[in-house]
Structures are given as C-alpha cells and as structure tokens.
Design an enzyme around this catalytic site. Sequence first.
Site, PDB file in Angstrom:
ATOM      1  N   ASN A  12       0.881  -1.174   0.000  1.00  0.00           N
ATOM      2  CA  ASN A  12       0.000   0.000   0.000  1.00  0.00           C
ATOM      3  C   ASN A  12       0.916   1.222   0.000  1.00  0.00           C
ATOM      4  OD1 ASN A  12      -1.752   2.079   0.497  1.00  0.00           O
ATOM      5  ND2 ASN A  12      -2.375   1.395   2.541  1.00  0.00           N
ATOM      6  N   TRP A  13       1.016   1.838  -1.165  1.00  0.00           N
ATOM      7  CA  TRP A  13       1.944   2.974  -1.290  1.00  0.00           C
ATOM      8  C   TRP A  13       1.446   4.221  -0.547  1.00  0.00           C
ATOM      9  CZ3 TRP A  13       3.619   3.118  -7.215  1.00  0.00           C
ATOM     10  CH2 TRP A  13       4.361   1.958  -7.509  1.00  0.00           C
ATOM     11  N   LYS A  14       0.165   4.217  -0.186  1.00  0.00           N
ATOM     12  CA  LYS A  14      -0.451   5.398   0.450  1.00  0.00           C
ATOM     13  C   LYS A  14      -0.207   6.632  -0.434  1.00  0.00           C
ATOM     14  CE  LYS A  14      -0.136   3.094   4.867  1.00  0.00           C
ATOM     15  NZ  LYS A  14      -0.061   3.167   6.322  1.00  0.00           N
ATOM     16  N   HIS A 101      -9.498   1.365   5.052  1.00  0.00           N
ATOM     17  CA  HIS A 101      -8.211   1.514   5.738  1.00  0.00           C
ATOM     18  C   HIS A 101      -8.407   2.425   6.955  1.00  0.00           C
ATOM     19  CE1 HIS A 101      -4.085   2.524   6.655  1.00  0.00           C
ATOM     20  NE2 HIS A 101      -3.739   1.466   5.952  1.00  0.00           N
ATOM     21  N   GLU A 103      -6.740   4.739   8.091  1.00  0.00           N
ATOM     22  CA  GLU A 103      -6.492   6.171   7.835  1.00  0.00           C
ATOM     23  C   GLU A 103      -7.733   6.826   7.228  1.00  0.00           C
ATOM     24  OE1 GLU A 103      -2.855   5.513   5.670  1.00  0.00           O
ATOM     25  OE2 GLU A 103      -1.894   4.890   7.544  1.00  0.00           O
ATOM     26  N   GLU A 173      -5.295  -4.889  10.510  1.00  0.00           N
ATOM     27  CA  GLU A 173      -4.256  -3.878  10.711  1.00  0.00           C
ATOM     28  C   GLU A 173      -4.504  -3.172  12.041  1.00  0.00           C
ATOM     29  OE1 GLU A 173      -2.434  -2.742   6.629  1.00  0.00           O
ATOM     30  OE2 GLU A 173      -3.923  -1.250   7.172  1.00  0.00           O
ATOM     31  N   GLY A 179       2.736   2.131  10.796  1.00  0.00           N
ATOM     32  CA  GLY A 179       3.716   3.200  10.643  1.00  0.00           C
ATOM     33  C   GLY A 179       4.459   3.537  11.930  1.00  0.00           C
ATOM     34  N   SER A 218       3.456  -2.368  10.214  1.00  0.00           N
ATOM     35  CA  SER A 218       4.906  -2.507  10.381  1.00  0.00           C
ATOM     36  C   SER A 218       5.424  -3.904  10.051  1.00  0.00           C
ATOM     37  CB  SER A 218       5.333  -2.090  11.804  1.00  0.00           C
ATOM     38  OG  SER A 218       5.007  -0.734  12.023  1.00  0.00           O
ATOM     39  N   GLY A 239       2.900  -1.154   4.188  1.00  0.00           N
ATOM     40  CA  GLY A 239       2.993   0.271   3.889  1.00  0.00           C
ATOM     41  C   GLY A 239       4.433   0.668   3.617  1.00  0.00           C
ATOM     42  N   GLY A 240       5.091   1.219   4.624  1.00  0.00           N
ATOM     43  CA  GLY A 240       6.448   1.772   4.476  1.00  0.00           C
ATOM     44  C   GLY A 240       7.412   0.866   3.726  1.00  0.00           C
TER      45      GLY A 240
HETATM   46  P1  13P Z   1       3.144   0.223   7.634  1.00  0.00           P
HETATM   47  O1  13P Z   1       3.628  -1.047   7.018  1.00  0.00           O
HETATM   48  O2  13P Z   1       3.892   1.427   7.166  1.00  0.00           O
HETATM   49  O3  13P Z   1       3.030   0.117   9.124  1.00  0.00           O
HETATM   50  O4  13P Z   1       1.645   0.450   7.089  1.00  0.00           O
HETATM   51  C1  13P Z   1       0.737  -0.574   7.207  1.00  0.00           C
HETATM   52  C2  13P Z   1      -0.484  -0.195   6.460  1.00  0.00           C
HETATM   53  O5  13P Z   1      -1.207   0.705   6.853  1.00  0.00           O
HETATM   54  C3  13P Z   1      -0.778  -0.909   5.203  1.00  0.00           C
HETATM   55  O6  13P Z   1      -2.043  -0.613   4.731  1.00  0.00           O
END
Ligand code: 13P
Length: 255
Positions: A12-14, A101, A103, A173, A179, A218, A239-240
Amino acid sequence: MSLQRRTLIAGNWKMNGSLASNASLLENLLAAPEIAVSGSTCEVLVCVPAVYLPQCESLLKSSAIALGAQDISAHQSGAYTGEVASAMLADFSCQYVIVGHSERRAYHHESNELVAQKALQALRSSIFPIVCVGETLEQREAGRTNEVVVTQLRAVMDVLDDGALARIVVAYEPVWAIGTGKTATPEMAQEVHAVLRSVLAERSGFAANKVRILYGGSMKPDNAKELLAMPDIDGGLIGGASLKAADFLAIIGAV
Ligand code: 13P
C-alpha cells in the site's frame, strides 16, 4: 499460511510516489529474481494512488505484479465530486482495491456501513475488495479488540451473499502498529485472525477456507517470516516497506 489459500503480498503505497519514483521502484521490482519466481509461492500486488493507475498499468502489463487501488466511491457514478468509481478502476485493469483503511476511517470518518457499500461496489466491477479492520491502542487496552474487528467485518458480511463473501480479502491492521514500527507478535495477530476466520465460518465454511486474511502494521523483512508462518495469516498489507524495492522483495522472499 495455508495450502488452500494463495499467499498475497500487497504493497500500500499510500500518498507517496511520483512518475519518476514509481517507474524506478517498479523497474527494480520487475527486474528482481524474487518476482520472477514469485508465481510459484505467492501473489504480489501494489496498491497505488489513483492518478498513477494508467502509468502503473502500462509498466506492469503482463508482469507477475498485480495492480490495485487504495479506495473507491461507495456510489456507482454521478455527482460525487472528487470520487473514483469502481468501474473507473476496472478500466485500468485494477484487480484489487483497499476499502476501510484505518487512515480513511480516522481522517474521513468512514463508517462500517460506508466501507461495506464500497466493498459491494468493488465486487460489482469484479474487483476484489481488501477490507481493513483493526483496533486502536485504547480499544486493545480496554480488552475490546475482538469486538471492534468483528463488528467491522460483520458490517461487510451483512451486505454480501455467500458467493460474494468468498471473494473478499480481509486485512487485520492494528491501528497502533501502522507506521509505528510496533508490530503485533505473531501470536497476537494469529489470535485475531482466527477470530475473524471463525466469524466467516459462522456464515460459510467455504468462504472461511477461501478468504485470505492479511496482516498489516509494520510488517518488515525481519518480522515477515514469523508472521507469515502462522496458520491464519495469509499474507501482508505493507505500507512503508513496500516503498523500498529491497525491503518489499525481502518480504516476498520470506514467503
Ligand atoms: P506500515 O507497514 O507502514 O506500518 O503500514 C501498514 C499499512 O497501513 C498498510 O495498509
């Protein structure tokens, strides 16, 4: 990880990327031996910002990496300024879309019911929704984890028939792990995944066996292997670490 469910490693590149950095990241991934052999072990997916779908569709054409989006509208079409319809994603060969998600739930006040409508819209365009569920730290500390994630999942189950239910992907999640560098231990994650699967099983044994439940929060090269070894963890939503080719490839390698 289970034999009947194909492991899914999804990035997930966000809200990250640019034409130049996307091209470089995807070129590095596509050139890697881990991707060349990934077909035998797992499915690899990147969920990119909507404006970059045409670029990524063209770069990923006939490759071993599938394309996904990060959100969709709950509506089919019409006067919804700024929104992107599921049929528009389908125009760009999107196979998956993330819905709900944390967020989006937190910053855009998305309710369980709205997330359910988004999942339904995705399925109507033959796109697999990746339905995210997860508790906040406060909810975990109050002992409410299972109640929160089960309520989130049930809202989606309520609008789907058994056939549609078998076509979703669920992502657990924990909000406190996103993050932050804090990860749920494999045992903590497995416990929640098993609860989610049992809720699916109450409705349909077929769906419970079929639906992949990803872990997100993470996930990194150094913890992926032990998380993915758990029986009800069928992949990762990353994500990251999905923004760095070496890290994403190392997670794929851990499968
Ligand atoms: P991180 O891997 O950066 O913690 O993000 C997880 C995430 O929100 C994937 O959708």
